[in-house]
Structure formats: structure tokens, C-alpha cells
Design a protein around this motif. Structure first.
Motif, PDB file in Angstrom:
ATOM      1  N   GLU A 227       0.934  -1.079   0.218  1.00 33.09           N
ATOM      2  CA  GLU A 227       0.177  -0.126   0.191  1.00 33.09           C
ATOM      3  C   GLU A 227       0.911   1.371   0.253  1.00 33.09           C
ATOM      4  O   GLU A 227       0.947   2.242  -0.745  1.00 33.09           O
ATOM      5  N   ILE A 228       2.024   1.268   0.694  1.00 32.23           N
ATOM      6  CA  ILE A 228       3.359   2.075   0.521  1.00 32.23           C
ATOM      7  C   ILE A 228       3.330   2.442  -0.827  1.00 32.23           C
ATOM      8  O   ILE A 228       3.914   3.476  -1.000  1.00 32.23           O
ATOM      9  N   ALA A 229       3.535   1.211  -1.318  1.00 35.00           N
ATOM     10  CA  ALA A 229       3.753   1.240  -3.138  1.00 35.00           C
ATOM     11  C   ALA A 229       3.601   2.172  -3.655  1.00 35.00           C
ATOM     12  O   ALA A 229       3.370   2.963  -4.357  1.00 35.00           O
ATOM     13  N   ASP A 230       2.403   1.699  -3.474  1.00 42.53           N
ATOM     14  CA  ASP A 230       0.693   2.491  -4.429  1.00 42.53           C
ATOM     15  C   ASP A 230       0.878   4.244  -4.124  1.00 42.53           C
ATOM     16  O   ASP A 230       0.695   4.703  -5.092  1.00 42.53           O
ATOM     17  N   LEU A 231       1.293   4.739  -2.541  1.00 39.18           N
ATOM     18  CA  LEU A 231       1.099   5.820  -2.197  1.00 39.18           C
ATOM     19  C   LEU A 231       2.752   6.614  -3.155  1.00 39.18           C
ATOM     20  O   LEU A 231       2.569   7.849  -3.004  1.00 39.18           O
ATOM     21  N   CYS A 232       3.528   5.663  -2.677  1.00 36.69           N
ATOM     22  CA  CYS A 232       4.888   6.324  -4.190  1.00 36.69           C
ATOM     23  C   CYS A 232       4.457   6.281  -5.084  1.00 36.69           C
ATOM     24  O   CYS A 232       5.351   8.021  -5.522  1.00 36.69           O
ATOM     25  N   GLU A 233       3.586   6.262  -6.119  1.00 32.76           N
ATOM     26  CA  GLU A 233       3.975   6.413  -7.436  1.00 32.76           C
ATOM     27  C   GLU A 233       3.020   7.340  -7.421  1.00 32.76           C
ATOM     28  O   GLU A 233       2.654   8.059  -7.830  1.00 32.76           O
ATOM     29  N   LYS A 234       2.041   8.034  -6.299  1.00 37.32           N
ATOM     30  CA  LYS A 234       1.095   9.346  -6.471  1.00 37.32           C
ATOM     31  C   LYS A 234       1.885  10.181  -6.510  1.00 37.32           C
ATOM     32  O   LYS A 234       1.587  11.256  -7.145  1.00 37.32           O
ATOM     33  N   VAL A 235       2.916   9.714  -5.271  1.00 35.47           N
ATOM     34  CA  VAL A 235       3.266  11.499  -5.077  1.00 35.47           C
ATOM     35  C   VAL A 235       4.970  11.516  -5.096  1.00 35.47           C
ATOM     36  O   VAL A 235       5.703  12.434  -4.893  1.00 35.47           O
ATOM     37  N   GLY A 236       5.467  10.557  -5.737  1.00 32.43           N
ATOM     38  CA  GLY A 236       6.980  10.553  -6.587  1.00 32.43           C
ATOM     39  C   GLY A 236       7.887  10.081  -5.200  1.00 32.43           C
ATOM     40  O   GLY A 236       8.969  10.299  -6.164  1.00 32.43           O
ATOM     41  N   ALA A 237       7.847   9.166  -5.146  1.00 31.83           N
ATOM     42  CA  ALA A 237       8.870   8.568  -4.212  1.00 31.83           C
ATOM     43  C   ALA A 237       9.633   7.552  -5.035  1.00 31.83           C
ATOM     44  O   ALA A 237       8.789   7.019  -5.459  1.00 31.83           O
ATOM     45  N   ASP A 238      10.110   6.562  -4.087  1.00 29.95           N
ATOM     46  CA  ASP A 238      10.170   5.588  -3.981  1.00 29.95           C
ATOM     47  C   ASP A 238      10.316   4.372  -3.086  1.00 29.95           C
ATOM     48  O   ASP A 238      10.973   4.565  -2.090  1.00 29.95           O
ATOM     49  N   VAL A 239       9.881   2.938  -3.370  1.00 24.27           N
ATOM     50  CA  VAL A 239       9.536   2.603  -2.356  1.00 24.27           C
ATOM     51  C   VAL A 239      10.037   1.363  -1.818  1.00 24.27           C
ATOM     52  O   VAL A 239      10.536   0.755  -0.584  1.00 24.27           O
ATOM     53  N   HIS A 240      11.320   1.490  -2.995  1.00 25.00           N
ATOM     54  CA  HIS A 240      13.140   0.582  -2.739  1.00 25.00           C
ATOM     55  C   HIS A 240      13.819   1.212  -1.503  1.00 25.00           C
ATOM     56  O   HIS A 240      14.140   1.161  -0.471  1.00 25.00           O
ATOM     57  N   ASP A 241      13.359   3.082  -1.453  1.00 22.77           N
ATOM     58  CA  ASP A 241      14.244   4.374  -0.406  1.00 22.77           C
ATOM     59  C   ASP A 241      13.682   4.070   0.685  1.00 22.77           C
ATOM     60  O   ASP A 241      13.672   4.272   1.998  1.00 22.77           O
ATOM     61  N   VAL A 242      12.191   4.236   1.004  1.00 23.94           N
ATOM     62  CA  VAL A 242      10.766   3.886   1.625  1.00 23.94           C
ATOM     63  C   VAL A 242      11.544   2.780   2.539  1.00 23.94           C
ATOM     64  O   VAL A 242      11.231   2.516   3.956  1.00 23.94           O
ATOM     65  N   ALA A 243      11.422   1.578   1.774  1.00 21.78           N
ATOM     66  CA  ALA A 243      11.394  -0.057   2.712  1.00 21.78           C
ATOM     67  C   ALA A 243      13.180   0.464   3.483  1.00 21.78           C
ATOM     68  O   ALA A 243      13.283  -0.757   4.665  1.00 21.78           O
ATOM     69  N   ARG A 244      13.884   0.886   2.559  1.00 20.51           N
ATOM     70  CA  ARG A 244      15.467   0.241   3.421  1.00 20.51           C
ATOM     71  C   ARG A 244      15.469   1.666   4.666  1.00 20.51           C
ATOM     72  O   ARG A 244      16.092   0.982   5.713  1.00 20.51           O
ATOM     73  N   GLY A 245      14.490   2.794   4.744  1.00 23.25           N
ATOM     74  CA  GLY A 245      14.569   3.357   5.286  1.00 23.25           C
ATOM     75  C   GLY A 245      13.434   3.065   6.109  1.00 23.25           C
ATOM     76  O   GLY A 245      14.195   3.523   8.261  1.00 23.25           O
TER      77      GLY A 245
END
Length: 439
Positions: A227-245
Motif C-alpha cells: 500500500e505504501i508502494a501505491d502511495l509512492c507512485e502518486k507522490v513521486g517517492a521510491d518504495v525501495h528507499d522507503v523500505a530501506r529507511g
């Protein structure tokens, strides 16, 4: 020590072979004569890396035997493990314990000496007490104790998980009976003392719930990052970096934070559902788990619609190459795989599907619609395709040269639902590339 393993399926075969590697005499018993005959001939009915060699070596050395005769298997055993199936029961979502209860009764009647009857199968809270009642009724004069020893094996790395586990959980009865069971099982797991594996001794009910709670929590982590990945696509974030963080936080950990098309397999779908149903029956619903189940089911369907959208809103008359059919790499297991939702939807929408999986084709054939064509290799599947969908992250798909892959295809659409490929490299090769949760 000598043990019997009732059930030559995934859990029984892997556990039995690993116990034999510990130096224990193991007899695996199953009612399927063809399966037992195959195992005696050195043919392994499932794909698990390293299992064929482990079975071969221990069978050759006489520590691992196979039979269809329950009395033969149980005779003289210190412990008998129940590793039979507990599929989802039709109609209500509960675990079907028919095989567990039948096997418990049969073992009790076949036993000729005191032993520990251990549930290795994943079973709901309260199953151990039911097994205990069955055993006492079947053999009131024989000292059979009951224990729970849940498995935590990941398909594709099951041997390593057994030989180097994070922990061993042993649930036993209270009092002297429990002490006897615990002593037997600790002896059985003694080789793990050398690597200081924690052994957690609990009541039977606690051990049963630990397994369900662990799987449900991991399923929640997977669904959360999706679900965070879907949000990343909407706001221009990268889920790989979010998951790493997130994963660098010691309280969270990095495992199971990989965005994708949803979880599948033999454990998470049925275990989360069984836990939810048990909790509802007890008047303590687990709303988070119930939502996880619903979101995960919907996600698989969403992946099919994502493919259709990437192809301009229609796949009618188009050829779609699908890389990977199993629910994860390094297994031939198709149970609840995302492909079982995505592929039929594409066929229904008018697409011709050319699929390739390194190990899953034989299992997939009876489970997928007849319009699916099974390719001999990844490049064979991609030949002339209008679009390519990567569903399972087998290593051999990572190694494909982007330009060679693009040259094999007619179209230029690539949907990487496991975030395997480098977006820049794929776009440089001429693909219209999409992944999960990356800008």
C-alpha cells in the motif's frame, strides 16, 4: 533416537530428511503408495533446492526410510510427528483438521510403546487438546503424550531454515507428561545446541498461536509495504528507499518489505484466514488481519488491471509474455500464486498468454486456462509478445540482457511487478517500463 513422520508432503519430507541429517533414524509414512515408491527410487515429488541430495544421502546411509505401513513406522518410535495437510475448509475459512485427527487416532491405535505425538502441521489453537482427547480415548492404557512443534520453513530455503533456525518452539502439556515430552524433543534438537539456537518451551496453546501470529504479522508487513508502494507512485517517492529507511530501524527490520503483486503460497493465505476465523469465534476479532486478507486479495486483481491499462486499456488480440508463475522463486508451488488471478483475467480480456516458469509449469497446467501457451525459455515466451509481465523474481530473469529481450518482442511494454530490473537500463533498451512504487 527413532522417530516417525506421518505425511510425505513438503513439511514432512523436509523435516524428516533434516532430522535424519541430525543422526536420527527417521521413517516417513504416507498413504500415497506412488509417492512412497518414488521416494524409495530417489525421485523427489517436490522442488526444493538441496532436498534431493539430502534425501539420497540419508536414505543410502539407512537413517531415512519410507513406508505406507503405519504400524511399521510407529514401532519403537520415541516421537511421531503429524505433518499432514490442513487446507482451508470450504465454506467457512477454518483450517480443515480432518487429516490431523484421523492420523492422531491411527497412530494411537498403532503404537506399541509410550511415545510423544507431535503436531508439526500448522493447526489452530485448541487442536492439541482435541488430539489429546482422541489419543486418550483410542489408547487409555498407553502413555502417549502430546506436543506442538510448529514449523517455520520458507519454501526455497527450507533446509537452511531447519538447520539454522531463528528459534525452535515446543508446546507441551502441563505437569509430568509435559516434562517427558519436552525432554524427548530437546534430545531430538540437541544438535542445534552447538549453534545456540533458542528453544522456547510453552504450553501447547501458546505454541499453536505463535505460528499463526508470526505468519499473520509477516503478511501484514507485505501488505503494508504494497500500500505504501501505491502511495509512492502518486507522490513521486521510491518504495525501495522507503523500505530501506524503515528496515534500518531495528524495531522494524528489513525483511518482508518488498513491494509486489501480493502474497501467496501454502501458508500466509490459509493461516491468516484461519486465524481470523478462530478469533471471530472467540469473540476477539483481529481486524488488522481481516483487512490484510481483503487488501491482498484485491491487490492481485489490481495487478491484472494494471497490465491491461499499460497496454492502452485493452489486451484483446495481443500476446502477453509472463515471466514466472509460482508464488515465489525456488519452488514449484502454485498455491494462491498471483498468477492464478492475473493470467486468467488477461485470457478473459482476450489476450494470448505465453508463460515461462523454471519449475512451475507442471503444477500450473491444470490450474490455468487452456489458452495459456507454455514456453521453453524466457526468450521463447517473449518472442513476438506485445507486452511482458514479470510475476516471479527467478534469478534467471534478472540475468537477461535488456536489448536482447527487447529485440525478441514485437511491442515495448514491460511491467516489472517485482522491481527486478533497473528502470534506466530498461528504458534505454527501448521499453516503456513500469514497476511497483518507483517513479
Amino acid at each position: 533416537m527413532r522417530i516417525a513422520m506421518v505425511g510425505a508432503g513438503y513439511v514432512g519430507l523436509v523435516s524428516g530428511a533434516c532430522f535424519a541429517e541430525f543422526g536420527t533414524d527417521v521413517c516417513i509414512v504416507d498413504t500415497d503408495a506412488s509417492k512412497i515408491e518414488a521416494l524409495r527410487g530417489g525421485r523427489i515429488p517436490i522442488y526444493e533446492p538441496g532436498l534431493d541430495k539430502l534425501v539420497e544421502e540419508n536414505a543410502r546411509d539407512g537413517r531415512l526410510t519410507f513406508t505406507t505401513d503405519l504400524e511399521e513406522a510407529v514401532r519403537g518410535a520415541d516421537a511421531v510427528f503429524l505433518a499432514v495437510g490442513t487446507p482451508t475448509r470450504r465454506g467457512d475459512g477454518h483450517a480443515d483438521l480432518t487429516y490431523v485427527y484421523a492420523a492422531a487416532e491411527q497412530v494411537a491405535k498403532a503404537a506399541s510403546n509410550p511415545l510423544v505425538l507431535v503436531t508439526k502441521s500448522t493447526v489452530p489453537v485448541g487442536t492439541g487438546q482435541q488430539v489429546l482427547e482422541i489419543v486418550r480415548k483410542a489408547r487409555p492404557g498407553l502413555a502417549i503424550t502430546v506436543a506442538s512443534n510448529p514449523e517455520f520453513l520458507r519454501e526455497g530455503s527450507a533446509i537452511g531454515d531447519f538447520m539454522r533456525p531463528d528459534r525452535v518452539v515446543i508446546g507441551v502439556e502441563e505437569g509430568e507428561a509435559g516434562e517427558r515430552s519436552l525432554a524427548v524433543l530437546k534430545r531430538l534438537y540437541r544438535p542445534l545446541n552447538l549453534i545456540e539456537v533458542p528453544i522456547l518451551a510453552t504450553r501447547i496453546e501458546t505454541a499453536e498461536l505463535i505460528k499463526y501470529a508470526a505468519n499473520a504479522f509477516l503478511a501484514v508487513k507485505i501488505t503494508f509495504i504494497n500500500e505504501i508502494a501505491d502511495l509512492c507512485e502518486k507522490v513521486g517517492a521510491d518504495v525501495h528507499d522507503v523500505a530501506r529507511g524503515m528496515g534500518l530501524d531495528g524495531r522494524i527490520g528489513r525483511k518482508f518489505l518488498h513491494a509486489g503483486p501480493g502474497y501467496g503460497g501454502s501458508c500466509f493465505p490459509k493461516d491468516t484466514l484461519a486465524l481470523a476465523r478462530t478469533a471471530q469465534d472467540q469473540g476477539a476479532p483481529v481486524k488488522l488481519v481481516e483487512t490484510t486478507i481483503a487488501v491482498n486479495d484485491a491487490r492481485k486483481a489490481q495487478m491484472a488491471e494494471r497490465v491491461i491499462a499499460a497496454c492502452g486499456g485493452s489486451v484483446a488480440g495481443k500476446t502477453i509474455a509472463v515471466f514466472g508463475l509460482t508464488f515465489k522463486p525456488e519452488t514449484d508451488d502454485m498455491r494462491d500464486a498471483p498468477s492464478l488471478v492475473v493470467v486468467p483475467r488477461l485470457v478473459e480480456a482476450g489476450a494470448t498468454v505465453r508463460a515461462f516458469d523454471p519449475q512451475g509449469t507442471a503444477m500450473a497446467r491444470p490450474m490455468l486456462p487452456g489458452a495459456v501457451h507454455y514456453a521453453r525459455s524466457a526468450l521463447d515466451a517473449a518472442e513476438g509478445a506485445d507486452a511482458l509481465v514479470l510475476l516471479t523474481e527467478w534469478n534467471e530473469f534478472r540475468a537477461l540482457a535488456p536489448k536482447r529481450l527487447r529485440a525478441a518482442m514485437r511491442g515495448d511494454v514491460l511491467l516489472d511487478l517485482r522491481n527486478v530490473y533497473d528502470p534506466e537500463a530498461m528504458r534505454a533498451a527501448g521499453f516503456r517500463y513500469q514497476s511497483i512504487g518507483r517513479p
